[in-house]
Write a protein that holds these residues in place. Structure first.
Motif, PDB file in Angstrom:
ATOM      1  N   VAL A 201      39.300   8.147  38.833  1.00 56.53           N
ATOM      2  CA  VAL A 201      38.392   7.195  39.484  1.00 56.53           C
ATOM      3  C   VAL A 201      38.416   7.347  41.000  1.00 56.53           C
ATOM      4  CG1 VAL A 201      37.628   4.804  39.606  1.00 56.53           C
ATOM      5  CG2 VAL A 201      39.007   5.546  37.657  1.00 56.53           C
ATOM      6  N   ALA A 202      37.234   7.460  41.579  1.00 51.96           N
ATOM      7  CA  ALA A 202      37.064   7.362  43.025  1.00 51.96           C
ATOM      8  C   ALA A 202      36.343   6.054  43.308  1.00 51.96           C
ATOM      9  CB  ALA A 202      36.252   8.536  43.556  1.00 51.96           C
ATOM     10  N   PHE A 203      36.811   5.320  44.299  1.00 47.80           N
ATOM     11  CA  PHE A 203      36.184   4.043  44.618  1.00 47.80           C
ATOM     12  C   PHE A 203      36.124   3.877  46.129  1.00 47.80           C
ATOM     13  CE2 PHE A 203      40.692   3.189  44.617  1.00 47.80           C
ATOM     14  CZ  PHE A 203      40.882   2.283  45.648  1.00 47.80           C
ATOM     15  N   CYS A 204      35.309   2.942  46.568  1.00 47.30           N
ATOM     16  CA  CYS A 204      35.222   2.658  48.004  1.00 47.30           C
ATOM     17  C   CYS A 204      35.297   1.157  48.235  1.00 47.30           C
ATOM     18  CB  CYS A 204      33.934   3.231  48.601  1.00 47.30           C
ATOM     19  SG  CYS A 204      32.425   2.371  48.059  1.00 47.30           S
ATOM     20  N   ALA A 205      35.579   0.794  49.461  1.00 48.83           N
ATOM     21  CA  ALA A 205      35.588  -0.594  49.912  1.00 48.83           C
ATOM     22  C   ALA A 205      35.603  -0.548  51.436  1.00 48.83           C
ATOM     23  CB  ALA A 205      36.788  -1.352  49.369  1.00 48.83           C
ATOM     24  N   ARG A 206      35.593  -1.697  52.061  1.00 51.74           N
ATOM     25  CA  ARG A 206      35.564  -1.719  53.531  1.00 51.74           C
ATOM     26  C   ARG A 206      36.925  -2.003  54.143  1.00 51.74           C
ATOM     27  NH1 ARG A 206      30.185  -4.725  55.636  1.00 51.74           N
ATOM     28  NH2 ARG A 206      30.918  -3.693  57.515  1.00 51.74           N
ATOM     29  N   ASP A 207      37.873  -2.495  53.350  1.00 50.06           N
ATOM     30  CA  ASP A 207      39.186  -2.880  53.858  1.00 50.06           C
ATOM     31  C   ASP A 207      40.220  -1.815  53.484  1.00 50.06           C
ATOM     32  OD1 ASP A 207      41.884  -4.131  53.852  1.00 50.06           O
ATOM     33  OD2 ASP A 207      40.780  -5.924  54.444  1.00 50.06           O
TER      34      ASP A 207
ATOM     35  N   GLU B  10      43.318  -3.051  51.458  1.00 49.90           N
ATOM     36  CA  GLU B  10      43.031  -3.335  50.054  1.00 49.90           C
ATOM     37  C   GLU B  10      42.871  -2.039  49.254  1.00 49.90           C
ATOM     38  OE1 GLU B  10      39.725  -5.984  49.784  1.00 49.90           O
ATOM     39  OE2 GLU B  10      40.826  -7.687  50.629  1.00 49.90           O
ATOM     40  N   ILE B  11      42.344  -1.024  49.891  1.00 47.24           N
ATOM     41  CA  ILE B  11      42.222   0.281  49.232  1.00 47.24           C
ATOM     42  C   ILE B  11      43.605   0.834  48.920  1.00 47.24           C
ATOM     43  CG2 ILE B  11      41.591   2.702  49.613  1.00 47.24           C
ATOM     44  CD1 ILE B  11      39.140   1.637  51.154  1.00 47.24           C
ATOM     45  N   THR B  12      44.485   0.785  49.898  1.00 51.47           N
ATOM     46  CA  THR B  12      45.851   1.280  49.694  1.00 51.47           C
ATOM     47  C   THR B  12      46.555   0.497  48.594  1.00 51.47           C
ATOM     48  OG1 THR B  12      46.014   1.995  51.997  1.00 51.47           O
ATOM     49  CG2 THR B  12      48.076   1.654  50.811  1.00 51.47           C
ATOM     50  N   ALA B  13      46.376  -0.822  48.579  1.00 55.87           N
ATOM     51  CA  ALA B  13      47.012  -1.658  47.562  1.00 55.87           C
ATOM     52  C   ALA B  13      46.509  -1.300  46.168  1.00 55.87           C
ATOM     53  CB  ALA B  13      46.754  -3.132  47.858  1.00 55.87           C
TER      54      ALA B  13
ATOM     55  N   LYS C 117      44.022  10.303  38.337  1.00 57.28           N
ATOM     56  CA  LYS C 117      43.802  10.355  39.782  1.00 57.28           C
ATOM     57  C   LYS C 117      42.936   9.171  40.194  1.00 57.28           C
ATOM     58  CE  LYS C 117      42.134  13.510  43.415  1.00 57.28           C
ATOM     59  NZ  LYS C 117      41.543  14.850  43.661  1.00 57.28           N
ATOM     60  N   VAL C 118      43.441   8.352  41.105  1.00 58.84           N
ATOM     61  CA  VAL C 118      42.694   7.209  41.625  1.00 58.84           C
ATOM     62  C   VAL C 118      42.685   7.319  43.147  1.00 58.84           C
ATOM     63  CG1 VAL C 118      42.525   4.703  41.790  1.00 58.84           C
ATOM     64  CG2 VAL C 118      43.362   5.755  39.683  1.00 58.84           C
ATOM     65  N   GLU C 119      41.503   7.390  43.716  1.00 59.81           N
ATOM     66  CA  GLU C 119      41.374   7.652  45.155  1.00 59.81           C
ATOM     67  C   GLU C 119      40.344   6.718  45.773  1.00 59.81           C
ATOM     68  OE1 GLU C 119      40.833  11.867  46.709  1.00 59.81           O
ATOM     69  OE2 GLU C 119      38.841  11.020  47.111  1.00 59.81           O
ATOM     70  N   GLY C 120      40.740   6.041  46.853  1.00 61.69           N
ATOM     71  CA  GLY C 120      39.836   5.136  47.544  1.00 61.69           C
ATOM     72  C   GLY C 120      39.400   5.664  48.882  1.00 61.69           C
ATOM     73  N   ALA C 121      38.289   5.129  49.390  1.00 62.04           N
ATOM     74  CA  ALA C 121      37.774   5.524  50.700  1.00 62.04           C
ATOM     75  C   ALA C 121      37.173   4.313  51.390  1.00 62.04           C
ATOM     76  CB  ALA C 121      36.718   6.614  50.558  1.00 62.04           C
ATOM     77  N   VAL C 122      37.343   4.244  52.701  1.00 62.14           N
ATOM     78  CA  VAL C 122      36.709   3.191  53.495  1.00 62.14           C
ATOM     79  C   VAL C 122      35.243   3.570  53.686  1.00 62.14           C
ATOM     80  CG1 VAL C 122      36.666   2.009  55.716  1.00 62.14           C
ATOM     81  CG2 VAL C 122      38.855   2.639  54.680  1.00 62.14           C
ATOM     82  N   LEU C 123      34.343   2.680  53.282  1.00 65.17           N
ATOM     83  CA  LEU C 123      32.919   3.021  53.325  1.00 65.17           C
ATOM     84  C   LEU C 123      32.060   1.771  53.380  1.00 65.17           C
ATOM     85  CD1 LEU C 123      30.854   5.432  52.979  1.00 65.17           C
ATOM     86  CD2 LEU C 123      30.827   4.846  50.553  1.00 65.17           C
ATOM     87  N   ASP C 124      31.005   1.821  54.176  1.00 66.00           N
ATOM     88  CA  ASP C 124      29.965   0.798  54.190  1.00 66.00           C
ATOM     89  C   ASP C 124      28.800   1.370  53.390  1.00 66.00           C
ATOM     90  OD1 ASP C 124      27.879  -0.944  54.683  1.00 66.00           O
ATOM     91  OD2 ASP C 124      27.889  -0.706  56.861  1.00 66.00           O
ATOM     92  N   VAL C 125      28.518   0.803  52.216  1.00 64.78           N
ATOM     93  CA  VAL C 125      27.478   1.373  51.360  1.00 64.78           C
ATOM     94  C   VAL C 125      26.086   1.194  51.949  1.00 64.78           C
ATOM     95  CG1 VAL C 125      28.837   1.101  49.262  1.00 64.78           C
ATOM     96  CG2 VAL C 125      27.232  -0.696  49.935  1.00 64.78           C
TER      97      VAL C 125
END
Length: 253
Positions: A34-40, A43-46, A57-65
């Motif tokens: 899973v790849a996901f995004c958020a602005r914080d 919270e992504i790290t958590a 594999k779970v990977e987050g990114a800081v993003l403004d959609v």
């Protein structure tokens, strides 16, 4: 039931809170990367830390959609790192309900155009999948008139129409496109928890509209989303799937 998602790759916008977080967790539980995004960033790290032991594999990114160029770049980068995309879920909402110019602009930029740009960027990648799926999160407010009628509900209605049109346009390619419309969904840090504290009368009247006597959970919505995204829902496309506990009253023909 094996949803046949093991080893697949899912991409989810807004994956650190509420329904979005539950969707990320549900995909991971089914063996999907899973790849996901958020602005914080915190919270992504958590979220990444919480799912570190799942074996996927779970990977987050800081993003403004609302930033179309950034969305396209993120989708391309994820597809490159993960070796493709199988399921895409547009979950982010500006949650702008009041009838103001700012709310209209936010809903159009984030909810509608954020979804449109995400799907446009994702189609070339999911088109190479053996089980390609696109899902947008709408709302029962997009299906019938309620307290959220205005920018939020109007754009949620537009999402249902957009995804139905996409399903028709892409049917020949094998790419499925559906909408999931949650009803009242209660979770920590969510709108209904805030309303319970700050507008108890409004909360009580909204709760009374639920025939089940309760609001739904983020997990209950996520389970529907993940099924609709899975190869086991291979004949489902162009649908608006309600996950509302009979909250809405209209008959869907």
């Amino acid at each position: 039931m094996d949803l046949q998602l093991n080893g697949k790759t899912a991409l989810v916008t807004g994956g650190t809170r509420g329904i979005g977080r539950a969707i990320v967790e549900a995909f991971a539980a089914e063996g999907a990367n899973v790849a996901f995004c958020a602005r914080d960033a915190a919270e992504i790290t958590a979220t990444e830390t919480a799912l570190a032991g799942t074996g996927v594999k779970v990977e987050g990114a800081v993003l403004d959609v609302g930033d179309g160029d950034a969305v396209a770049a993120w989708v391309d980068a994820v597809a490159g790192r993960f070796g493709g995309l199988d399921a895409v879920v547009s979950n982010v909402s500006a949650l702008a309900i009041d009838d103001s110019a700012e709310s209209w602009e936010a809903c159009l930029r984030v909810d509608l155009m954020g979804t449109v740009r995400l799907m446009q960027a994702a189609v070339p990648h999911v088109g190479r999948s053996e089980s390609p799926s696109l899902v947008a999160i709408s709302s029962v407010s997009g299906r019938e008139v309620d307290f959220a009628s205005g920018p939020y509900a109007t754009v949620k209605s537009a999402l249902i129409a957009y995804m139905a049109g996409l399903a028709f346009q892409l049917a020949g390619t094998g790419i499925r496109a559906n909408t999931v419309s949650p009803g009242n969904t209660y979770h920590d840090g969510g709108v209904w928890q805030s309303m319970e504290r700050n507008s108890p009368e409004m909360f009580a009247s909204s709760m009374a509209l639920n025939p089940t006597g309760r609001m739904g959970s983020a997990q209950e919505v996520a389970d529907v989303v993940v099924f609709v995204s899975s190869p086991r829902a291979s004949r489902m496309t162009g649908a608006n799937v309600l996950a509302d506990g009979a909250l809405s009253r209209g008959i869907q023909f």
